[in-house]
Design a protein around this motif. Structure first.
Motif, PDB file in Angstrom:
ATOM      1  N   SER A   4       0.332   8.926  -6.001  1.00  0.00           N
ATOM      2  CA  SER A   4       0.733  10.586  -5.606  1.00  0.00           C
ATOM      3  C   SER A   4       1.649  11.017  -6.666  1.00  0.00           C
ATOM      4  O   SER A   4       1.670  12.388  -6.840  1.00  0.00           O
ATOM      5  CB  SER A   4       1.684  10.625  -4.159  1.00  0.00           C
ATOM      6  OG  SER A   4       2.906  10.227  -4.578  1.00  0.00           O
ATOM      7  N   ALA A   5       2.274  10.255  -7.555  1.00  0.00           N
ATOM      8  CA  ALA A   5       2.848  10.805  -8.830  1.00  0.00           C
ATOM      9  C   ALA A   5       2.050  10.753 -10.167  1.00  0.00           C
ATOM     10  O   ALA A   5       2.592  11.080 -11.165  1.00  0.00           O
ATOM     11  CB  ALA A   5       4.233   9.936  -9.025  1.00  0.00           C
ATOM     12  N   GLY A   6       0.817  10.233  -9.922  1.00  0.00           N
ATOM     13  CA  GLY A   6      -0.119   9.982 -11.129  1.00  0.00           C
ATOM     14  C   GLY A   6       0.510   9.186 -11.969  1.00  0.00           C
ATOM     15  O   GLY A   6       0.119   9.008 -13.181  1.00  0.00           O
ATOM     16  N   ALA A   7       0.969   7.992 -11.254  1.00  0.00           N
ATOM     17  CA  ALA A   7       1.545   7.118 -12.321  1.00  0.00           C
ATOM     18  C   ALA A   7       0.763   5.697 -12.480  1.00  0.00           C
ATOM     19  O   ALA A   7       1.147   4.911 -13.074  1.00  0.00           O
ATOM     20  CB  ALA A   7       2.797   6.572 -11.541  1.00  0.00           C
ATOM     21  N   ARG A  40       6.648   8.334 -14.232  1.00  0.00           N
ATOM     22  CA  ARG A  40       6.317   9.486 -13.457  1.00  0.00           C
ATOM     23  C   ARG A  40       6.757   9.358 -11.942  1.00  0.00           C
ATOM     24  O   ARG A  40       6.582  10.312 -11.366  1.00  0.00           O
ATOM     25  CB  ARG A  40       4.721   9.602 -13.740  1.00  0.00           C
ATOM     26  CG  ARG A  40       4.347   9.878 -14.999  1.00  0.00           C
ATOM     27  CD  ARG A  40       2.870  10.212 -15.100  1.00  0.00           C
ATOM     28  NE  ARG A  40       2.437  10.377 -16.637  1.00  0.00           N
ATOM     29  CZ  ARG A  40       1.337  10.510 -17.159  1.00  0.00           C
ATOM     30  NH1 ARG A  40       0.056  10.542 -16.075  1.00  0.00           N
ATOM     31  NH2 ARG A  40       0.832  10.502 -18.222  1.00  0.00           N
ATOM     32  N   VAL A  41       6.862   8.196 -11.671  1.00  0.00           N
ATOM     33  CA  VAL A  41       7.486   8.291 -10.165  1.00  0.00           C
ATOM     34  C   VAL A  41       9.144   8.483 -10.315  1.00  0.00           C
ATOM     35  O   VAL A  41       9.947   9.210  -9.544  1.00  0.00           O
ATOM     36  CB  VAL A  41       7.329   6.892  -9.619  1.00  0.00           C
ATOM     37  CG1 VAL A  41       8.196   6.495  -8.253  1.00  0.00           C
ATOM     38  CG2 VAL A  41       5.759   6.408  -9.646  1.00  0.00           C
ATOM     39  N   HIS A  44      10.688  11.954  -9.924  1.00  0.00           N
ATOM     40  CA  HIS A  44      10.978  12.445  -8.772  1.00  0.00           C
ATOM     41  C   HIS A  44      12.185  11.760  -8.058  1.00  0.00           C
ATOM     42  O   HIS A  44      11.888  10.563  -7.230  1.00  0.00           O
ATOM     43  CB  HIS A  44       9.742  12.365  -7.813  1.00  0.00           C
ATOM     44  CG  HIS A  44       8.506  13.151  -8.297  1.00  0.00           C
ATOM     45  ND1 HIS A  44       8.632  14.570  -8.657  1.00  0.00           N
ATOM     46  CD2 HIS A  44       7.352  12.548  -9.023  1.00  0.00           C
ATOM     47  CE1 HIS A  44       7.435  14.844  -9.418  1.00  0.00           C
ATOM     48  NE2 HIS A  44       6.995  13.633  -9.799  1.00  0.00           N
ATOM     49  N   ALA A  45      13.178  12.437  -7.531  1.00  0.00           N
ATOM     50  CA  ALA A  45      14.237  11.454  -6.903  1.00  0.00           C
ATOM     51  C   ALA A  45      14.120  11.397  -5.796  1.00  0.00           C
ATOM     52  O   ALA A  45      14.416  10.214  -4.943  1.00  0.00           O
ATOM     53  CB  ALA A  45      15.745  12.815  -6.983  1.00  0.00           C
ATOM     54  N   ASP A  46      13.262  11.957  -4.717  1.00  0.00           N
ATOM     55  CA  ASP A  46      13.022  11.804  -3.498  1.00  0.00           C
ATOM     56  C   ASP A  46      12.069  10.402  -3.382  1.00  0.00           C
ATOM     57  O   ASP A  46      12.325   9.590  -2.610  1.00  0.00           O
ATOM     58  CB  ASP A  46      12.315  13.058  -2.688  1.00  0.00           C
ATOM     59  CG  ASP A  46      10.975  13.572  -3.286  1.00  0.00           C
ATOM     60  OD1 ASP A  46      10.822  13.150  -4.560  1.00  0.00           O
ATOM     61  OD2 ASP A  46      10.305  14.294  -2.825  1.00  0.00           O
ATOM     62  N   LYS A  47      11.088  10.276  -4.211  1.00  0.00           N
ATOM     63  CA  LYS A  47      10.202   9.388  -4.281  1.00  0.00           C
ATOM     64  C   LYS A  47      10.935   7.976  -4.616  1.00  0.00           C
ATOM     65  O   LYS A  47      10.963   6.864  -4.044  1.00  0.00           O
ATOM     66  CB  LYS A  47       8.910   9.293  -5.237  1.00  0.00           C
ATOM     67  CG  LYS A  47       8.020  10.622  -4.929  1.00  0.00           C
ATOM     68  CD  LYS A  47       6.877  10.687  -5.750  1.00  0.00           C
ATOM     69  CE  LYS A  47       6.163  11.973  -5.851  1.00  0.00           C
ATOM     70  NZ  LYS A  47       5.285  12.045  -4.703  1.00  0.00           N
ATOM     71  N   THR A  48      11.968   8.132  -5.612  1.00  0.00           N
ATOM     72  CA  THR A  48      12.672   7.102  -6.089  1.00  0.00           C
ATOM     73  C   THR A  48      13.428   6.593  -5.068  1.00  0.00           C
ATOM     74  O   THR A  48      14.214   5.433  -4.897  1.00  0.00           O
ATOM     75  CB  THR A  48      13.438   7.290  -7.260  1.00  0.00           C
ATOM     76  OG1 THR A  48      12.603   8.095  -8.350  1.00  0.00           O
ATOM     77  CG2 THR A  48      14.132   6.230  -7.980  1.00  0.00           C
ATOM     78  N   SER A  85       0.816  -0.970   0.039  1.00  0.00           N
ATOM     79  CA  SER A  85       0.003   0.089  -0.093  1.00  0.00           C
ATOM     80  C   SER A  85       0.768   1.262   0.132  1.00  0.00           C
ATOM     81  O   SER A  85       0.433   2.301  -0.634  1.00  0.00           O
ATOM     82  CB  SER A  85      -1.050  -0.138   1.248  1.00  0.00           C
ATOM     83  OG  SER A  85      -0.406   0.000   2.312  1.00  0.00           O
ATOM     84  N   ASP A  86       2.107   1.304   0.736  1.00  0.00           N
ATOM     85  CA  ASP A  86       2.947   2.280   0.685  1.00  0.00           C
ATOM     86  C   ASP A  86       3.518   2.593  -0.605  1.00  0.00           C
ATOM     87  O   ASP A  86       3.574   3.739  -0.969  1.00  0.00           O
ATOM     88  CB  ASP A  86       4.300   2.177   1.753  1.00  0.00           C
ATOM     89  CG  ASP A  86       3.629   2.018   2.952  1.00  0.00           C
ATOM     90  OD1 ASP A  86       2.876   2.692   3.358  1.00  0.00           O
ATOM     91  OD2 ASP A  86       4.147   1.031   3.696  1.00  0.00           O
ATOM     92  N   VAL A  87       3.730   1.330  -1.287  1.00  0.00           N
ATOM     93  CA  VAL A  87       4.371   1.625  -2.783  1.00  0.00           C
ATOM     94  C   VAL A  87       3.271   2.090  -3.772  1.00  0.00           C
ATOM     95  O   VAL A  87       3.482   3.142  -4.477  1.00  0.00           O
ATOM     96  CB  VAL A  87       4.802   0.217  -3.054  1.00  0.00           C
ATOM     97  CG1 VAL A  87       5.382   0.333  -4.916  1.00  0.00           C
ATOM     98  CG2 VAL A  87       5.978  -0.399  -2.331  1.00  0.00           C
ATOM     99  N   LEU A  88       2.193   1.802  -3.556  1.00  0.00           N
ATOM    100  CA  LEU A  88       1.150   2.188  -4.536  1.00  0.00           C
ATOM    101  C   LEU A  88       0.628   3.589  -4.336  1.00  0.00           C
ATOM    102  O   LEU A  88       0.164   4.241  -4.996  1.00  0.00           O
ATOM    103  CB  LEU A  88      -0.214   1.330  -4.246  1.00  0.00           C
ATOM    104  CG  LEU A  88      -0.026  -0.188  -4.905  1.00  0.00           C
ATOM    105  CD1 LEU A  88      -1.187  -1.034  -4.586  1.00  0.00           C
ATOM    106  CD2 LEU A  88       0.373  -0.026  -6.514  1.00  0.00           C
TER     107      LEU A  88
END
Ligand SMILES: O=P(O)(O)OC[C@H]1O[C@H](OP(=O)(O)OP(=O)(O)O)[C@H](O)[C@@H]1O
Ligand SMILES: O=C(O)c1cc(=O)[nH]c(=O)[nH]1
Ligand SMILES: [Mg+2]
Length: 192
Positions: A12-15, A37-38, A41-45, A4-7
């Motif tokens: 949140s990135a519209g991916a 789209r994820v 974003h370096a922080d999400k990656t 669920s955290d990954v999704l």
């Protein structure tokens, strides 16, 4: 990190896209995980790949010499995961349709973990393993951010998935009517 955290990060990135998609395997799906789209974003990656690196470290016994990413989707997650594993990241890319290690040399017996973005049928990972096996490298595991087969695909080596998310996919001649009614698009880079 839970599925669920990954999704949540993907959403949140519209991916998480809805429509009619032609996947790299030729299967059709109403859902496409547009990982780019994820990864923009370096922080999400970083959050995702640090968690994946922790999982790889926990699951793989012994040293890892290289992380290998299948281009294009695997480039960014392989690089970022390798940063946390503190090993070099290299990549395979398609040459007339076949994955090749075009820019690097690899020692025979080198212990490799493949890092992919998304797994659906495992075809791309199997193609990457074939390329590396021909060069004499040892693929000790494969890893991915999201396994759309939810553990059902067999790539021939242990598959370490940060998240398992089962998404429907259909052969092109077995489309449900609601999917057949939508024009299909092919977002990936195979065959272009
Ligand atoms: O498990 P599979 O059935 O092989 O599907 C997953 C593969 O599909 C996508 O790649 P694609 O070839 O579409 O191109 P991309 O890497 O440029 O996105 C994705 O990056 C994986 O490599
Ligand atoms: O199977 C694929 O080609 C595929 C599915 C998906 O959700 N995302 C992706 O990048 N590729
Ligand atoms: Mg790919």
């Amino acid at each position: 990190m839970q599925t669920s955290d990954v999704l949540d990060i993907f959403r949140s990135a519209g991916a998480v896209l809805e429509g009619h998609f032609i996947l790299t395997s030729g299967l059709r799906s109403p859902t496409f995980l547009q990982k780019a789209r994820v990864f923009m974003h370096a922080d999400k990656t970083e959050v995702l790949c640090k968690a994946l690196a922790d999982k790889i470290r926990a699951d793989v016994a012994g040293d890892i010499d290289y992380v290998v990413g299948p281009a294009i989707g695997g480039l960014i997650p392989a690089y970022e995961t390798s940063r946390h594993l503190k090993v070099p990241a290299i990549w395979v890319e398609r040459e007339q349709g076949t994955f090749r290690l075009r820019r690097f040399e690899i020692e025979k017996g080198a212990r490799v973990v493949i890092v992919e973005d998304i797994v659906t049928t495992g075809l791309s990972i199997r193609e990457t393993i074939a390329c590396l096996a021909e060069l004499g490298a040892e693929v000790v595991a494969a890893a991915c951010i999201i396994d759309r087969s939810a553990g059902k695909t067999d790539v021939g080596v242990p598959l370490i998935a940060l998240a398992e998310y089962e998404v429907p996919a259909y052969p092109a001649d077995q489309l449900p009517p609601e999917l057949a009614a939508i024009p299909a698009v092919k977002p990936g880079s195979r065959n272009i």
